[in-house]
Each structure stands twice: as structure tokens, then as C-alpha cells.
Write a protein that holds these residues in place. Sequence first.
Motif, PDB file in Angstrom:
ATOM      1  N   ASP A  71      -0.287   6.292 -11.970  1.00  0.00           N
ATOM      2  CA  ASP A  71       1.162   6.409 -12.360  1.00  0.00           C
ATOM      3  C   ASP A  71       1.441   7.777 -12.857  1.00  0.00           C
ATOM      4  N   GLN A  72       0.602   8.294 -13.710  1.00  0.00           N
ATOM      5  CA  GLN A  72       0.543   9.787 -14.116  1.00  0.00           C
ATOM      6  C   GLN A  72       0.277  10.768 -12.983  1.00  0.00           C
ATOM      7  N   GLY A  73      -0.522  10.338 -12.131  1.00  0.00           N
ATOM      8  CA  GLY A  73      -0.828  11.259 -11.326  1.00  0.00           C
ATOM      9  C   GLY A  73       0.267  11.373  -9.944  1.00  0.00           C
ATOM     10  N   ARG A  84       3.895  -9.959  -8.370  1.00  0.00           N
ATOM     11  CA  ARG A  84       4.639 -11.022  -8.093  1.00  0.00           C
ATOM     12  C   ARG A  84       6.136 -10.927  -9.027  1.00  0.00           C
ATOM     13  N   ARG A  85       7.198 -11.225  -8.217  1.00  0.00           N
ATOM     14  CA  ARG A  85       8.539 -11.110  -9.197  1.00  0.00           C
ATOM     15  C   ARG A  85       8.527 -12.043 -10.107  1.00  0.00           C
ATOM     16  N   GLU A 137      -2.667   1.691  -3.115  1.00  0.00           N
ATOM     17  CA  GLU A 137      -2.428   1.367  -1.715  1.00  0.00           C
ATOM     18  C   GLU A 137      -0.743   0.802  -2.016  1.00  0.00           C
ATOM     19  N   LEU A 138      -0.789  -0.259  -3.015  1.00  0.00           N
ATOM     20  CA  LEU A 138       0.406  -0.891  -3.304  1.00  0.00           C
ATOM     21  C   LEU A 138       1.517   0.301  -3.660  1.00  0.00           C
ATOM     22  N   LYS A 139       1.120   1.115  -4.475  1.00  0.00           N
ATOM     23  CA  LYS A 139       2.175   1.908  -5.076  1.00  0.00           C
ATOM     24  C   LYS A 139       2.748   3.052  -3.902  1.00  0.00           C
ATOM     25  N   ARG A 147       5.575  -1.090  -9.896  1.00  0.00           N
ATOM     26  CA  ARG A 147       6.221  -0.687 -11.244  1.00  0.00           C
ATOM     27  C   ARG A 147       5.992  -2.426 -11.963  1.00  0.00           C
ATOM     28  N   ARG A 148       5.846  -3.515 -11.245  1.00  0.00           N
ATOM     29  CA  ARG A 148       5.579  -4.931 -12.164  1.00  0.00           C
ATOM     30  C   ARG A 148       4.317  -4.780 -12.707  1.00  0.00           C
TER      31      ARG A 148
END
Length: 303
Positions: free
Chosen positions: A291-293, A211-212, A241-243, A251-252
Motif C-alpha cells: 500500500d505504501q509503495g 469479500r464484501r 495483482e488484486l490491487k 482496501r478491504r
Amino acid sequence: MIQVDRELLWKVYTAVRVLGGKGGSSRIAELLGVSPRTVQRYLSVLVKAGAVEPVRSGMRVYYRVAKPLTEGDIEELLKNSQKDARVYELARQIKNMIGEAGIWADLIGACKIHLVVPNHSRVTRDIDVVVVREHSKVLTSLLKYGLSLVQEPVAGVHVDYRFEHPVEGVKVDVVVDGFREDGKLVWNLASVLRRRGELTLEHVVVAKLARRSFEYRSDAYDVAVALPHLSVSVFGEVYRELKNSNPELARRVGKHLEIVKSYIDNEFAEDERALATKALKRVKEIVKNADQGSNTLTLRQRA
């Protein structure tokens, strides 16, 4: 109070008694052939009634009999159990209605977490539902005519339909296909609903974290109390999935997990804190690895 099957409630109580204080929800689920989440929900009824009590041993939670019951006591226990907040009673009605109608839709937000997580106690002010586009008219008709909710004009760009209970004042917000920001669909969950018929708890928690506007007293609590009940592997799948769908929203998640950590450290009692912290650590590791992958893949693509 959650809607329960009398026979299964007795079986869960009997399993606790047979295991003699050495069984957790997973062991009881294994004995009965049902899901651990179902067992957790039924255990919450027994705990609230004082018939069963949780016992913590390190990072594990076991259950033991606190008050002897006969099979005949179960009916009285159900009658006398404290009722849930009205917003959650209505949420269960909506969830049951969705299931009976075979609609590809599900609750999201605090209501979904509350119905799955036994110790979730925060009372929200509204109910959020996501539905696939082709079933949206059926769902809105059922809300209007089946539950006698009053449709209101939509004030904003995040919600497709808004209803209100004429007496209780509970709001029901319906979004079509997925989550919107500034009128734009930012995470489409229609394929998940079509494939599974409902969302997992992990989908709802990831959505909270993305969420923002992420609030300390509400969103952080909801996520913190849900953490010990997550499947870390499923959480990782949903996060990826979201990424893949929307990296900006993804990123949030890491940033908001730090707010959850602060909530756990400052607001949870010691026994609750240990379980939640362990689960949080595993979730943060999943996010970090994903994230690293992704970063490694990007560098390879550039090369």
C-alpha cells in the motif's frame, strides 16, 4: 479422509521415524523430493490415525513417531481412518475430475483451503468452483452427467451456475472467469488459471479477505488456520495483482485482517495462536508495504 498414495504415506512415516522428532514438514519434503504442502496433507492422515504426533518448539512444529507401524499396517490405517465430511469428499471428486479432464478450473473458498491445510476442520455447506469461460460448458456437463448433480436456477448475481447433490443436499456454485459483485466481474482470474492450471492457496486467501461480507466465525477462521501455510512472498504478489486489478477490493484486505487478528486472539489455543500471530504479522507487513509503495507511486505520478 484425503486420497493418498500408500507408498508415499509410508515414505512420510519413515522420514518422521528417521529424523527422530527433529524434522518439520519442510525437512521431510526436502528428503522425499515433494512439496511441503503434500507432506502436510500426508502428515495429517498419520496424525489423525495416532501414528505421528506434532511437537512444538518455539515457533516451529516437528513430528515424531507416536505409534510404531509396519509397512503392512498402512493399508489397515487407510481403511480405518475417519472419513471427511461429505461436502469435502464431493469437493475432492470435483477436484480430481477437473484434473483428469484438463480443465482450467479450481476449487475456491473453504473447500480449497480444507484440501490444502491439514488442520482445517470447519464444515462448510457448499462448494465453490471458478472456471475459465471456454471450459465452462465442459465442467457443467461433467458435474451434471459425471457426478449426477442437479442443476438449479441461479438465484442472485454472484454465481453463473448452481448445482445440488440430490441426496446430500450439498450446493456446488460455479463462477466463470472470476469473482462478481452486483453482476459485475470484479476480479478476473482467468489468466491465472490458463497460466497455472489452478489457483494457489494465496489466491484463495486473498479472495476471502476481499469479500464484501466477511464473517467472523467462518471466513476469519478459514484465513486464520491457513496463515501458517502461506508463502508470504506469493501472498504479496497476489495482493498486488488484486490491487492493480481492483483497488476497491484490495482496501478491504487490511480491514478484514483485523477481524482475523481478533479471531486468533479470542478463539485459538496458545500454541496455535503463536504460529498464526507470527504469520499474520508478516502478511500485514506485506500489505502495508504494498500500500505504501502504491501511494508513493501515485504521488510521483502527480508530481
